[in-house]
Design a protein around this motif. Structure first.
Motif, PDB file in Angstrom:
ATOM      1  N   CYS A  10     -69.040  23.068  10.627  1.00 33.25           N
ATOM      2  CA  CYS A  10     -69.578  23.316   9.091  1.00 33.25           C
ATOM      3  C   CYS A  10     -69.967  21.822   8.596  1.00 33.25           C
ATOM      4  O   CYS A  10     -70.778  21.749   7.621  1.00 33.25           O
ATOM      5  N   ASP A  11     -69.608  20.529   8.923  1.00 37.54           N
ATOM      6  CA  ASP A  11     -69.716  19.213   8.646  1.00 37.54           C
ATOM      7  C   ASP A  11     -69.383  19.058   7.359  1.00 37.54           C
ATOM      8  O   ASP A  11     -69.771  18.213   6.359  1.00 37.54           O
ATOM      9  N   TYR A  12     -68.610  20.000   6.697  1.00 35.84           N
ATOM     10  CA  TYR A  12     -67.871  19.779   5.267  1.00 35.84           C
ATOM     11  C   TYR A  12     -66.688  19.603   5.213  1.00 35.84           C
ATOM     12  O   TYR A  12     -66.117  18.744   4.587  1.00 35.84           O
ATOM     13  N   GLY A  13     -65.771  20.426   5.958  1.00 33.55           N
ATOM     14  CA  GLY A  13     -64.324  20.262   5.897  1.00 33.55           C
ATOM     15  C   GLY A  13     -63.921  19.139   7.102  1.00 33.55           C
ATOM     16  O   GLY A  13     -64.501  18.588   7.741  1.00 33.55           O
ATOM     17  N   ASP A  14     -62.567  18.902   6.959  1.00 37.13           N
ATOM     18  CA  ASP A  14     -61.982  17.902   8.041  1.00 37.13           C
ATOM     19  C   ASP A  14     -61.242  18.719   8.809  1.00 37.13           C
ATOM     20  O   ASP A  14     -60.594  19.682   8.373  1.00 37.13           O
ATOM     21  N   LEU A  15     -60.936  18.344   9.902  1.00 43.34           N
ATOM     22  CA  LEU A  15     -59.955  18.923  11.071  1.00 43.34           C
ATOM     23  C   LEU A  15     -58.516  18.240  10.898  1.00 43.34           C
ATOM     24  O   LEU A  15     -58.392  16.898  10.832  1.00 43.34           O
ATOM     25  N   VAL A  16     -57.660  19.066  10.422  1.00 45.12           N
ATOM     26  CA  VAL A  16     -56.418  18.618  10.240  1.00 45.12           C
ATOM     27  C   VAL A  16     -55.406  19.027  11.401  1.00 45.12           C
ATOM     28  O   VAL A  16     -55.598  20.252  11.707  1.00 45.12           O
ATOM     29  N   PRO A  17     -54.410  18.247  11.562  1.00 43.78           N
ATOM     30  CA  PRO A  17     -53.434  18.616  12.841  1.00 43.78           C
ATOM     31  C   PRO A  17     -52.242  19.361  12.121  1.00 43.78           C
ATOM     32  O   PRO A  17     -51.794  19.295  11.211  1.00 43.78           O
ATOM     33  N   PHE A  18     -51.860  20.312  13.225  1.00 44.27           N
ATOM     34  CA  PHE A  18     -50.602  21.076  12.905  1.00 44.27           C
ATOM     35  C   PHE A  18     -49.669  20.916  14.072  1.00 44.27           C
ATOM     36  O   PHE A  18     -50.190  20.880  15.189  1.00 44.27           O
ATOM     37  N   SER A  19     -48.388  20.859  13.966  1.00 44.09           N
ATOM     38  CA  SER A  19     -47.439  21.001  14.846  1.00 44.09           C
ATOM     39  C   SER A  19     -46.646  21.970  15.036  1.00 44.09           C
ATOM     40  O   SER A  19     -46.606  22.918  14.230  1.00 44.09           O
TER      41      SER A  19
END
Length: 66
Positions: A10-19
């Protein structure tokens, strides 16, 4: 402050990590990456050594605690 990668879908949001934790209780760091844009929902997950891209996301409302 962390700077997360931009979502390439989407080039709008960020990719955030989950563990998560494995079946034996060992921590699994960065098991999934999810876009912060709720309209996008792009995700990358690792399950049993396989990579899954853009699976449907459940909101967790049907989750029953053990």
């Amino acid at each position: 402050m962390y700077q997360f990668p931009k979502c390439r879908k989407c080039d709008y949001g960020d990719l955030v990590p989950f563990s998560d934790f494995g079946s034996q209780g060992a921590p699994i760091h960065f098991k999934a990456w999810v876009c912060t844009n709720p309209d996008c929902g792009y995700n990358i997950k690792i399950r049993n050594g396989d990579i899954y891209i853009d699976e449907p996301i459940n909101d967790g409302q049907g989750y029953i605690r053990r």
